[in-house]
Design an enzyme around this catalytic site. Sequence first.
Site, PDB file in Angstrom:
ATOM      1  N   HIS A  12       6.028 -31.613   9.282  1.00 33.58           N
ATOM      2  CA  HIS A  12       5.369 -30.314   9.109  1.00 33.58           C
ATOM      3  C   HIS A  12       4.216 -30.396   8.117  1.00 33.58           C
ATOM      4  CE1 HIS A  12       8.577 -28.749  11.501  1.00 33.58           C
ATOM      5  NE2 HIS A  12       9.477 -29.209  10.640  1.00 33.58           N
ATOM      6  N   THR A  70       2.529  -1.929   9.025  1.00 37.08           N
ATOM      7  CA  THR A  70       2.968  -2.876  10.064  1.00 37.08           C
ATOM      8  C   THR A  70       3.212  -4.287   9.543  1.00 37.08           C
ATOM      9  OG1 THR A  70       0.676  -3.440  10.518  1.00 37.08           O
ATOM     10  CG2 THR A  70       1.645  -1.640  11.843  1.00 37.08           C
ATOM     11  N   GLY A  71       2.702  -4.598   8.384  1.00 34.71           N
ATOM     12  CA  GLY A  71       2.705  -5.974   7.878  1.00 34.71           C
ATOM     13  C   GLY A  71       1.501  -6.765   8.373  1.00 34.71           C
ATOM     14  N   ARG A 115       0.861 -30.886   9.683  1.00 35.78           N
ATOM     15  CA  ARG A 115       0.319 -29.674  10.316  1.00 35.78           C
ATOM     16  C   ARG A 115      -0.162 -28.667   9.266  1.00 35.78           C
ATOM     17  NH1 ARG A 115       5.584 -30.268  14.109  1.00 35.78           N
ATOM     18  NH2 ARG A 115       4.726 -31.904  15.431  1.00 35.78           N
ATOM     19  N   ASP A 160       0.869  -1.179   0.000  1.00 41.44           N
ATOM     20  CA  ASP A 160       0.000   0.000   0.000  1.00 41.44           C
ATOM     21  C   ASP A 160       0.908   1.232   0.000  1.00 41.44           C
ATOM     22  OD1 ASP A 160       0.886   0.271   2.599  1.00 41.44           O
ATOM     23  OD2 ASP A 160      -1.100   0.146   3.534  1.00 41.44           O
ATOM     24  N   CYS A 190       2.974  -3.259   4.126  1.00 41.41           N
ATOM     25  CA  CYS A 190       2.104  -2.150   4.531  1.00 41.41           C
ATOM     26  C   CYS A 190       2.803  -1.451   5.700  1.00 41.41           C
ATOM     27  CB  CYS A 190       0.695  -2.628   4.872  1.00 41.41           C
ATOM     28  SG  CYS A 190       0.588  -3.797   6.240  1.00 41.41           S
ATOM     29  N   HIS A 210       9.074 -24.596   8.247  1.00 39.00           N
ATOM     30  CA  HIS A 210       8.070 -25.368   8.992  1.00 39.00           C
ATOM     31  C   HIS A 210       6.636 -25.145   8.504  1.00 39.00           C
ATOM     32  CE1 HIS A 210      10.685 -26.105  12.846  1.00 39.00           C
ATOM     33  NE2 HIS A 210      11.322 -26.401  11.718  1.00 39.00           N
TER      34      HIS A 210
HETATM   35  C1  RB5 Z   1      -1.989   2.653   6.586  1.00 37.45           C
HETATM   36  O1  RB5 Z   1      -1.976   3.838   7.334  1.00 37.45           O
HETATM   37  C2  RB5 Z   1      -1.830   1.448   7.519  1.00 37.45           C
HETATM   38  O2  RB5 Z   1      -2.978   1.296   8.279  1.00 37.45           O
HETATM   39  C3  RB5 Z   1      -1.550   0.194   6.726  1.00 37.45           C
HETATM   40  O3  RB5 Z   1      -0.414   0.379   5.957  1.00 37.45           O
HETATM   41  C4  RB5 Z   1      -1.230  -1.066   7.520  1.00 37.45           C
HETATM   42  O4  RB5 Z   1      -0.265  -0.823   8.489  1.00 37.45           O
HETATM   43  C5  RB5 Z   1      -2.343  -1.832   8.022  1.00 37.45           C
HETATM   44  O5  RB5 Z   1      -2.155  -2.910   8.595  1.00 37.45           O
END
Ligand code: RB5
Length: 174
Positions: free
Chosen positions: A133, A67-68, A136, A8, A65, A98
């Site tokens: 693995h 935070t991922g 699972r 994003d 993004c 795994h």
């Molecule tokens: C965008 O501001 C942010 O919310 C997005 O990049 C992401 O971190 C969401 O999980």
Amino acid sequence: MKIAIGSDHAGLALKEALKAYLDSRMIPYEDLGTHTQDSCDYPRIAEIVCKAILSSEFDRGILICGTGIGMSMAANKIPNIRAAACSEPYSAILSKRHNNSNVLCLGARVVASGLATLITEGWLNASYEGERHQRRVDMLTRIEQRYAIPAVSHPIKEDDTNPILPSETSASEN
Ligand code: RB5
């Protein structure tokens, strides 16, 4: 190995850094968006990248993004996608060995580009170990199957197909 990569707006700069790394290793990839800094919705990008992986045109995906986390949540909704949000190399490597992860998710606001490159390198070099693995991983698939709801019950909305919605998101809340 061919990689589908996507981000994003929050992940755009880190995606460019990882593309430079992939270029330096001569690893083929395709950038499936987003391509501008306009605010966009991470679930849409995650779906585009994961569909490309399921088409067998690509072997693995990388999603970035802020935070991922959002990318991994979205990707893991899709059957046969096993996405791992990682902020250090050990988890990324073990997610392949795994869990047979096929998507790596990174947070551009969590890891700097140097660390993100090490995480990516470790994940790309790792191989699935199978054996115990697999039992699972098969269980993960059966959980998916138990909770699967026919797609026809969930029609696609306009938002789902429009990755960039600048008019709905102000710069302060992107
Ligand atoms: C965008 O501001 C942010 O919310 C997005 O990049 C992401 O971190 C969401 O999980």
